[in-house]
Design a protein around this motif. Sequence first.
Motif, short mmCIF file in Angstrom:
data_model
loop_
_atom_site.label_atom_id
_atom_site.label_comp_id
_atom_site.label_asym_id
_atom_site.label_seq_id
_atom_site.Cartn_x
_atom_site.Cartn_y
_atom_site.Cartn_z
N TYR A 159 17.33 -6.36 -14.33
CA TYR A 159 17.01 -5.76 -14.97
C TYR A 159 17.80 -4.67 -14.18
CZ TYR A 159 15.90 -1.67 -17.67
OH TYR A 159 15.14 -0.33 -18.39
N ARG A 160 18.60 -3.86 -14.97
CA ARG A 160 19.55 -2.84 -14.39
C ARG A 160 19.66 -1.10 -14.85
NH1 ARG A 160 18.31 -5.89 -10.82
NH2 ARG A 160 19.50 -6.49 -9.02
N GLY A 161 18.91 -0.07 -15.03
CA GLY A 161 18.81 0.85 -15.41
C GLY A 161 20.38 1.58 -15.42
N ALA A 162 19.42 3.42 -15.91
CA ALA A 162 20.25 3.87 -15.16
C ALA A 162 20.56 4.44 -14.27
CB ALA A 162 19.95 5.29 -16.59
N VAL A 167 25.74 5.40 -10.73
CA VAL A 167 26.58 5.12 -9.03
C VAL A 167 27.94 5.04 -9.63
CG1 VAL A 167 27.11 3.86 -6.71
CG2 VAL A 167 24.98 4.25 -7.58
N PRO A 168 28.77 5.73 -9.36
CA PRO A 168 30.50 5.88 -9.92
C PRO A 168 30.82 5.19 -10.22
CG PRO A 168 29.99 7.67 -8.00
CD PRO A 168 28.37 7.46 -8.28
N TRP A 169 30.87 3.56 -9.34
CA TRP A 169 31.59 2.74 -9.04
C TRP A 169 31.00 1.62 -10.28
CZ3 TRP A 169 30.37 -2.27 -7.19
CH2 TRP A 169 29.51 -1.63 -6.03
N ARG A 170 30.36 1.52 -9.73
CA ARG A 170 29.53 0.36 -11.39
C ARG A 170 29.56 0.10 -12.92
NH1 ARG A 170 23.97 1.01 -7.84
NH2 ARG A 170 24.43 -0.61 -5.99
N GLU A 176 33.84 -2.18 -10.53
CA GLU A 176 32.51 -2.80 -10.32
C GLU A 176 33.37 -4.73 -10.93
OE1 GLU A 176 28.20 -3.49 -10.40
OE2 GLU A 176 29.00 -2.24 -11.83
N LEU A 177 34.65 -5.03 -11.14
CA LEU A 177 34.96 -5.99 -11.43
C LEU A 177 34.80 -6.79 -12.70
CD1 LEU A 177 36.66 -7.28 -8.11
CD2 LEU A 177 37.63 -5.71 -9.66
N ASP A 210 23.31 -3.10 -24.87
CA ASP A 210 22.74 -1.89 -24.47
C ASP A 210 23.08 -0.83 -23.83
OD1 ASP A 210 20.26 -0.54 -24.83
OD2 ASP A 210 19.61 -0.39 -23.26
N ARG A 211 23.53 -1.31 -22.39
CA ARG A 211 23.41 -0.28 -21.53
C ARG A 211 25.55 0.76 -21.90
NH1 ARG A 211 19.39 -1.61 -20.55
NH2 ARG A 211 18.21 -2.20 -19.07
N GLU A 212 25.27 1.95 -21.80
CA GLU A 212 26.03 2.73 -21.86
C GLU A 212 27.26 2.62 -20.41
OE1 GLU A 212 25.85 6.52 -22.25
OE2 GLU A 212 24.42 5.98 -24.32
N ILE A 213 28.08 1.10 -20.38
CA ILE A 213 28.65 0.52 -19.31
C ILE A 213 30.01 -0.56 -19.83
CG2 ILE A 213 27.48 0.85 -17.70
CD1 ILE A 213 27.38 -2.02 -18.00
#
Length: 357
Positions: A159-162, A167-170, A176-177, A210-213
């Motif tokens: 689990y990785r949340g908001a 962190v800007p580069w993630r 983050e690649l 789900d994540r905004e990435i």
Amino acid sequence: MGLRYRTAIIGAGSIAADAHVPAVRALEDELDLVAVADADAERAATFAGTYGIAASYDDPAELLRIEEPDLVLVCTPSSTHPELAVAALRAGAWVYCEKPVAGSLADHDAILAAERATGRYCAPVFQWRAGSGATHVRGLLRAGTLGAPLLALCQTTWYRGAEYYAVPWRGRRDTELGGATVTQGVHGIDLLLWLWPDWREVSARVSTVDREIETEDVSLAHVTFGSGAQASVVNSVVSASQESYLRLDCRRASVELRHLYGYRNADWTFTPAPDVPPTEPGWDTVPEEVPATQRTQLAGIVAAMRAGRPPEHTATDARRTTEFVTCLYKSAATGAPVARGSVGPGDPFYASWWGAV
């Protein structure tokens, strides 16, 4: 032989503080931590003051030129790893580089070329290989004690949340690649491929559910091995119930590993087949505890430096993992299975595992 190796850290973030400084301090008879570099000069200076490091820099090139380290630990954002690894090798240092060591096969091959040119080595941070449990199971597999590999399940459901992605580069492809596959799941993937090295083809899907990435938060892959064995690989950063799970079903026994970020001997279980169980005494007991940590892997690197031989875990064998990740992303992009050995110069996925993007 009694001299301590001059050691430097590039990247003054949490992984350096939480994992790499303790690893170096545990080897203080062998290593002298002389300098740290970070693009943020204030953070580098604070890091140096906190850990009693004599020198801090905001330019890694200046650190390499002035300090002339024997060993460099690369702990920076993912996209910077290849350039820094090559620079450190060319400066005459051995390198211990956080994952992913490269963001493409082209970058990985550039590191290998720098190794050949300098006679130094770049070891990837794949500490799960170094624990006593993995070493024991690999020995059983190589000896044929478990019988032929048949089916593997490799699951990294974290689990990785908001807060993590603040962190800007993630969460960005250019920095983050990759997402759940290469930032989180790569340790489990690498361990599977280290234990069962002859993977042949991968079919995969990646998705951001789900994540905004920009990167994926879920990936799934079906893998075929040269022996005919099959595997399922699942990676996630959306799983509230977190687990790292590896299951190896072989003809004579099943081996399972359940943990989260680092295992102990007790996390391994061994189940014999009812009809043809292994007969070797002690096959289902892991020997004396050796933790699967950066300290264990770093100690092996230092021993190799002393002996003038390559480290046990090298960028050469880690290329297998980089190639797997490349083929996984290509399969997800094209909707077709991708064979090992099929991605080379001229293929857009050779220069970036995101292809032409």
